[in-house]
Scaffold this active site. Structure first.
Site, PDB file in Angstrom:
ATOM      1  N   VAL A 171      11.648 -19.408 -11.247  1.00 13.95           N
ATOM      2  CA  VAL A 171      11.745 -20.934 -11.011  1.00 13.95           C
ATOM      3  C   VAL A 171      10.898 -21.549 -10.803  1.00 13.95           C
ATOM      4  O   VAL A 171      10.469 -22.624 -11.512  1.00 13.95           O
ATOM      5  CB  VAL A 171      12.882 -20.649 -10.315  1.00 13.95           C
ATOM      6  CG1 VAL A 171      13.518 -22.227 -10.645  1.00 13.95           C
ATOM      7  CG2 VAL A 171      14.501 -20.576 -11.479  1.00 13.95           C
ATOM      8  N   TYR A 172      10.001 -21.245  -9.940  1.00 16.01           N
ATOM      9  CA  TYR A 172       9.240 -21.505  -8.789  1.00 16.01           C
ATOM     10  C   TYR A 172       8.228 -21.406 -10.556  1.00 16.01           C
ATOM     11  O   TYR A 172       7.420 -22.906 -10.349  1.00 16.01           O
ATOM     12  CB  TYR A 172       8.483 -20.579  -8.013  1.00 16.01           C
ATOM     13  CG  TYR A 172       7.963 -21.657  -7.450  1.00 16.01           C
ATOM     14  CD1 TYR A 172       7.413 -22.219  -6.412  1.00 16.01           C
ATOM     15  CD2 TYR A 172       6.177 -20.666  -7.849  1.00 16.01           C
ATOM     16  CE1 TYR A 172       6.709 -22.998  -5.844  1.00 16.01           C
ATOM     17  CE2 TYR A 172       4.930 -21.291  -6.554  1.00 16.01           C
ATOM     18  CZ  TYR A 172       5.380 -22.790  -6.051  1.00 16.01           C
ATOM     19  OH  TYR A 172       3.897 -22.654  -5.228  1.00 16.01           O
ATOM     20  N   SER A 173       7.949 -20.606 -10.909  1.00 20.83           N
ATOM     21  CA  SER A 173       6.544 -20.353 -11.881  1.00 20.83           C
ATOM     22  C   SER A 173       7.157 -22.240 -13.010  1.00 20.83           C
ATOM     23  O   SER A 173       6.000 -22.814 -13.648  1.00 20.83           O
ATOM     24  CB  SER A 173       6.350 -19.609 -12.450  1.00 20.83           C
ATOM     25  OG  SER A 173       5.702 -19.273 -11.785  1.00 20.83           O
ATOM     26  N   THR A 175       8.328 -24.587 -12.570  1.00 19.32           N
ATOM     27  CA  THR A 175       8.786 -25.977 -12.080  1.00 19.32           C
ATOM     28  C   THR A 175       6.876 -26.070 -12.361  1.00 19.32           C
ATOM     29  O   THR A 175       6.880 -27.346 -12.599  1.00 19.32           O
ATOM     30  CB  THR A 175       8.603 -26.160 -10.464  1.00 19.32           C
ATOM     31  OG1 THR A 175       8.106 -25.405  -9.932  1.00 19.32           O
ATOM     32  CG2 THR A 175      10.384 -26.114 -10.304  1.00 19.32           C
TER      33      THR A 175
END
Length: 260
Positions: A171-173, A175
């Site tokens: 999820v971080y990637s 974003t």
């Protein structure tokens, strides 16, 4: 004849061309620590007016006082980048103080890593709100003013995870991939606005403090043994901002030499 003035500031000798050109005005989000704080200090040393935004105003107050005591120009405002009206007020504050905005550094971000199977859906939403909507809110607040001025620049912070994905980082990637896509679209749509994306590798910051997942937290501690100082990323940001108006540095990846 061009007049050159040489002075000493912050222990450095600086040279300024007295061309009558106004000093740049740069807004920095997430300025209370890490890359944002380092960028504020560096740009102020270079004679740039910095306007700092973050939720932790006590830290901003201390940072602004330090910058001013060393001869720099700094202001601050409380800023929650997920609040569109708050971001608009932040930009309007800067315009009211200096009459222009040269750049917005969309630096604020969060990184509560975890595997998808952990189903930390509230943390997914938090990353989407800060890392994506925060950048979009900055664009929504700053772009109309920059278009009226006929110039301006967005410096958007992505991450090397904007080019790759690792376990716990999905999820971080995502974003950070989004920041790249938004920035490239913004660049293509505007021939009078510069757009720079900075993609740091592992860097000393408080981002890992938001990790609540034990497995991800343990992994990131190993990863951070080779972390760059925040000042390394600040120098990359300054490089992009300092280019002449007809030079748009679109993407800079900065990672530790020891990275694989």
């Amino acid at each position: 004849m061009l007049e050159i003035t040489t002075t000493w500031r912050y222990g450095f000798m600086t040279t300024k061309e007295n061309t009558g050109k106004e000093q740049k005005v740069v807004l920095i989000t997430g300025a209370s620590s890490g890359i944002g704080e380092a960028t504020a200090r560096l740009l102020a040393r270079k004679g740039i007016h910095v306007i700092l935004g973050a939720r932790r105003t006590e830290r901003l107050e201390t940072l602004v006082a330090t910058i001013r005591s060393e001869g720099g120009s700094a202001e601050y405002q409380t800023l929650d980048v997920t609040d569109r009206a708050n971001f608009q007020a932040f930009v309007e504050f800067a315009q009211s103080k200096f009459g222009r905005i040269d750049a917005i550094v969309n630096n604020a971000g969060v990184m509560p890593l975890s595997k998808l199977e952990a189903l930390k859906v509230d943390e997914w939403d938090w990353m989407i709100d800060v890392n994506i909507r925060g950048v979009l809110n900055g664009i929504a607040a700053g772009l109309p003013l920059m278009k009226r001025q006929g110039f301006g620049q967005f410096v958007n912070l992505s991450f090397i995870g904007g080019h790759a994905v690792w376990p716990t980082c999905a999820v971080y990637s995502a974003t950070k991939f989004a920041v790249l896509a938004i920035s490239e679209g913004l660049r293509q749509e505007n021939t009078d606005i510069r757009v720079t994306v900075i993609l740091p590798g592992v860097t000393e910051s408080e981002l890992a403090d938001s990790i609540t997942d034990a497995e991800a937290g343990k992994s990131i501690q190993e990863f951070r043994k080779i972390a760059l100082p925040a000042e390394a990323i600040a120098r990359a940001i300054a490089f992009g901002i300092e280019q002449p108006d007809d030079v748009d540095v679109n993407e800079i990846i900065v990672r530790p030499t020891a990275s694989v």
